[in-house]
Scaffold this motif. Sequence first.
Motif, PDB file in Angstrom:
ATOM      1  N   SER A  42     -41.451 -98.793  75.023  1.00 55.55           N
ATOM      2  CA  SER A  42     -40.833 -98.211  73.994  1.00 55.55           C
ATOM      3  C   SER A  42     -40.012 -99.213  73.040  1.00 55.55           C
ATOM      4  O   SER A  42     -40.066 -99.072  71.675  1.00 55.55           O
ATOM      5  CB  SER A  42     -39.815 -97.318  74.319  1.00 55.55           C
ATOM      6  N   LEU A  43     -39.518-100.410  73.636  1.00 57.67           N
ATOM      7  CA  LEU A  43     -38.682-101.219  72.908  1.00 57.67           C
ATOM      8  C   LEU A  43     -39.828-102.101  71.830  1.00 57.67           C
ATOM      9  O   LEU A  43     -39.526-102.612  71.129  1.00 57.67           O
ATOM     10  CB  LEU A  43     -37.996-102.192  73.925  1.00 57.67           C
ATOM     11  N   VAL A  44     -41.054-102.415  72.495  1.00 59.40           N
ATOM     12  CA  VAL A  44     -42.081-103.054  71.714  1.00 59.40           C
ATOM     13  C   VAL A  44     -42.427-102.391  70.507  1.00 59.40           C
ATOM     14  O   VAL A  44     -42.786-102.653  69.459  1.00 59.40           O
ATOM     15  CB  VAL A  44     -43.230-103.547  72.665  1.00 59.40           C
ATOM     16  N   GLN A  45     -42.794-100.923  70.700  1.00 63.23           N
ATOM     17  CA  GLN A  45     -43.105 -99.914  69.575  1.00 63.23           C
ATOM     18  C   GLN A  45     -41.816 -99.876  68.552  1.00 63.23           C
ATOM     19  O   GLN A  45     -42.197-100.050  67.452  1.00 63.23           O
ATOM     20  CB  GLN A  45     -43.456 -98.592  70.161  1.00 63.23           C
ATOM     21  N   LYS A  54     -47.114-107.383  66.909  1.00 57.42           N
ATOM     22  CA  LYS A  54     -46.936-106.982  68.569  1.00 57.42           C
ATOM     23  C   LYS A  54     -46.466-108.526  69.237  1.00 57.42           C
ATOM     24  O   LYS A  54     -45.912-108.209  70.377  1.00 57.42           O
ATOM     25  CB  LYS A  54     -48.348-106.530  68.803  1.00 57.42           C
ATOM     26  N   ALA A  55     -47.102-109.565  69.053  1.00 65.59           N
ATOM     27  CA  ALA A  55     -46.777-110.672  69.621  1.00 65.59           C
ATOM     28  C   ALA A  55     -45.401-111.096  69.742  1.00 65.59           C
ATOM     29  O   ALA A  55     -44.673-111.114  70.651  1.00 65.59           O
ATOM     30  CB  ALA A  55     -47.718-111.941  68.984  1.00 65.59           C
ATOM     31  N   GLN A  56     -44.900-110.898  68.340  1.00 64.71           N
ATOM     32  CA  GLN A  56     -43.242-111.025  68.354  1.00 64.71           C
ATOM     33  C   GLN A  56     -42.601-110.053  69.106  1.00 64.71           C
ATOM     34  O   GLN A  56     -41.533-110.471  69.590  1.00 64.71           O
ATOM     35  CB  GLN A  56     -42.868-111.029  66.900  1.00 64.71           C
ATOM     36  N   ALA A  57     -42.838-108.869  69.065  1.00 68.58           N
ATOM     37  CA  ALA A  57     -42.195-107.945  69.787  1.00 68.58           C
ATOM     38  C   ALA A  57     -42.129-108.128  71.145  1.00 68.58           C
ATOM     39  O   ALA A  57     -41.173-107.962  71.836  1.00 68.58           O
ATOM     40  CB  ALA A  57     -42.667-106.492  69.416  1.00 68.58           C
ATOM     41  N   LEU A  62     -39.794-109.915  76.328  1.00 67.89           N
ATOM     42  CA  LEU A  62     -40.033-110.874  77.275  1.00 67.89           C
ATOM     43  C   LEU A  62     -38.766-111.743  77.436  1.00 67.89           C
ATOM     44  O   LEU A  62     -38.067-111.901  78.709  1.00 67.89           O
ATOM     45  CB  LEU A  62     -41.117-111.940  77.214  1.00 67.89           C
ATOM     46  N   SER A  63     -38.140-112.178  76.374  1.00 67.36           N
ATOM     47  CA  SER A  63     -37.218-112.811  76.206  1.00 67.36           C
ATOM     48  C   SER A  63     -35.662-111.932  76.953  1.00 67.36           C
ATOM     49  O   SER A  63     -34.852-112.602  77.702  1.00 67.36           O
ATOM     50  CB  SER A  63     -36.519-113.554  74.816  1.00 67.36           C
ATOM     51  N   LEU A  64     -35.586-110.650  76.431  1.00 66.32           N
ATOM     52  CA  LEU A  64     -34.824-109.853  76.990  1.00 66.32           C
ATOM     53  C   LEU A  64     -34.847-109.705  78.298  1.00 66.32           C
ATOM     54  O   LEU A  64     -33.746-109.549  79.457  1.00 66.32           O
ATOM     55  CB  LEU A  64     -34.698-108.509  76.233  1.00 66.32           C
TER      56      LEU A  64
END
Length: 231
Positions: A42-45, A54-57, A62-64
């Motif tokens: 949901s956070l990526v979307q 999509k890659a940045q999200a 992943l960092s989070l």
Amino acid sequence: MQKWWESTKAGLLTTSSKKNYDMRTVDITPLEQRKLTFDTHSLVQDLENHGFNKAQAETIVLSLIILSNVSLDTIYKEMVTQAQQEITVQQLMAHLDSIRKDMVILEKSEFANLRAENEKMKIELDQIKQQLLLETTRSRANNKLDINLERSRVTDLFTDQERKLMEATTEFNKRDTHIKNIISQTSNKIDIEIASLKTLMESNKLETIRYLAASVFTCLAIALGFYRFWK
């Protein structure tokens, strides 16, 4: 009390130096078995809807995730499980019981030493009391003897003075009697002399009267003779 505290402190230091707590490692849940606290899909979307590709999200999510895992690792390292906490509490209670027993032993030992010292001081005080009582009795007996001796000396002195006074009174009475006798004898002699003088004066008076009478009669006879002769 300071001595007892120093001995107690030494016992505590000795106990703490001899006993060590059991250091247990914390079982941290592996990364693959951990459950995330947020929905990554949901956070990526949501990030894609806000202009990220999509890659940045996925990179941001992943960092989070990495930051969350690092934070959880830090928290897990500073925390223990309930079982480990109970074990640690039991170890602390056992250690406190050991310290309490050591303190009771030290306290009993210190009280025993204090009781022994008190008994020793009590015995010494009793001995001093007996010695003082003996000295007081001896001093009282000596004072009583001195008082009796002084009383006897004063009584003897008073008796001697009374005897001397009686002797002086007797001597005075003797002398007074002797003086009275002398005065009486002198008075009798004076009375006798006065009586003798009175008798002598009476005798002289009679002689004088007789002489005067004879002289008067003689003069009268002469005068009468001259009178007759001239007549």
